[in-house]
Design a protein around this motif. Structure first.
Motif, mmCIF file in Angstrom:
data_model
loop_
_atom_site.group_PDB
_atom_site.id
_atom_site.type_symbol
_atom_site.label_atom_id
_atom_site.label_comp_id
_atom_site.label_asym_id
_atom_site.label_seq_id
_atom_site.Cartn_x
_atom_site.Cartn_y
_atom_site.Cartn_z
ATOM 1 N N TRP A 194 -6.749 4.805 0.024
ATOM 2 C CA TRP A 194 -7.085 3.603 -0.726
ATOM 3 C C TRP A 194 -8.589 3.337 -0.741
ATOM 4 O O TRP A 194 -9.071 2.567 -1.564
ATOM 5 N N GLY A 254 0.783 -1.228 0.000
ATOM 6 C CA GLY A 254 0.000 0.000 0.000
ATOM 7 C C GLY A 254 0.812 1.274 0.000
ATOM 8 O O GLY A 254 0.253 2.370 0.048
ATOM 9 N N ASN A 255 2.135 1.133 -0.056
ATOM 10 C CA ASN A 255 3.011 2.308 -0.027
ATOM 11 C C ASN A 255 4.065 2.188 -1.127
ATOM 12 O O ASN A 255 5.241 1.948 -0.846
ATOM 13 N N PHE A 280 -3.518 0.086 5.250
ATOM 14 C CA PHE A 280 -3.220 0.949 4.118
ATOM 15 C C PHE A 280 -3.717 2.357 4.432
ATOM 16 O O PHE A 280 -4.629 2.539 5.231
ATOM 17 N N TRP A 337 -0.241 5.046 -5.954
ATOM 18 C CA TRP A 337 -1.124 4.040 -5.358
ATOM 19 C C TRP A 337 -2.359 3.797 -6.219
ATOM 20 O O TRP A 337 -2.851 2.668 -6.309
ATOM 21 N N GLU A 353 -4.352 0.384 -7.399
ATOM 22 C CA GLU A 353 -5.753 0.127 -7.055
ATOM 23 C C GLU A 353 -6.597 -0.018 -8.313
ATOM 24 O O GLU A 353 -7.530 -0.822 -8.346
#
Length: 207
Positions: A150, A92-93, A146, A100, A104
């Motif tokens: 997100w 998530g980083n 996260f 990001w 996604e």
């Protein structure tokens, strides 16, 4: 938005810090709307080669930027290992700052492909399946700690799918009262900007 996260102060910059998630939501909405519009025109033929043309393409582009950022960090003497680079694809980083949403979007495209491959005969049901799967994905993101970015913006993707399902009916209504709807949408946009600012839902530099 990103400049505001670095500068801060004044009247405009603090406001712009809160705009990132809302603007990204527009991007997700248009992505969902575009996919639904194309699927309604082409049917399941649209899904042929979809994972390669959409998901693999985005993944390769993201990988290129990840490697560029990795090399840049090495040149700047920052402590980053190749294993950190690989881990950033799933933690998530991402090493590539602010990318990001690309990762996604790949997830959302995979959900779209799966749902419409199985339930494509009824696009509305398929859109609901994507929404439910997205809820599960966002719960997972939350459990994995996260960043809030997100899941603050991405549900606009499902909103775009639903808009695409009823696009003709919705557009007829919007066309009759265009300025009313535009004013309402801008008002809601501004309201959420204020809410984000007051409750600090978005920290400086996120988005």
């Amino acid at each position: 938005h990103h400049i505001s996260g670095k500068i801060g102060g004044g009247v405009i910059f603090p406001f712009m810090i809160q705009m990132g998630n809302l603007v990204v939501a527009v991007f997700f909405f248009l992505s969902g709307l575009g996919l639904m519009s194309q699927f309604k025109k082409k049917g399941k033929k649209y899904l042929k080669g979809f994972l390669i043309s959409r998901c693999l393409y985005l993944f390769l582009v993201e990988t290129e930027f990840m490697l560029l950022y990795y090399l840049l960090n090495l040149l700047l003497g920052k402590n980053i290992t190749f294993s950190n680079l690989l881990l950033s694809f799933i933690n998530g980083n991402p090493v590539a700052l602010n990318s990001w949403y690309v990762l996604e979007l790949i997830v959302l495209y995979i959900l779209f492909f799966g749902a419409f491959s199985i339930f494509g005969k009824n696009p509305t049901i398929a859109a609901w399946v994507v929404f439910l799967l997205q809820v599960g994905a966002c719960v997972f993101f939350k459990l994995m700690h996260f960043s809030a970015i997100w899941y603050l913006s991405s549900f606009a993707f499902s909103a775009g799918l639903f808009w695409g399902c009823f696009e003709k009916h919705i557009n007829e209504k919007v066309d009759r009262h265009y300025w009313l709807y535009l004013t309402a949408v801008m008002g809601i946009f501004m309201l959420f900007s204020v809410i984000f600012a007051v409750f600090g839902l978005v920290r400086v530099g996120e988005g």
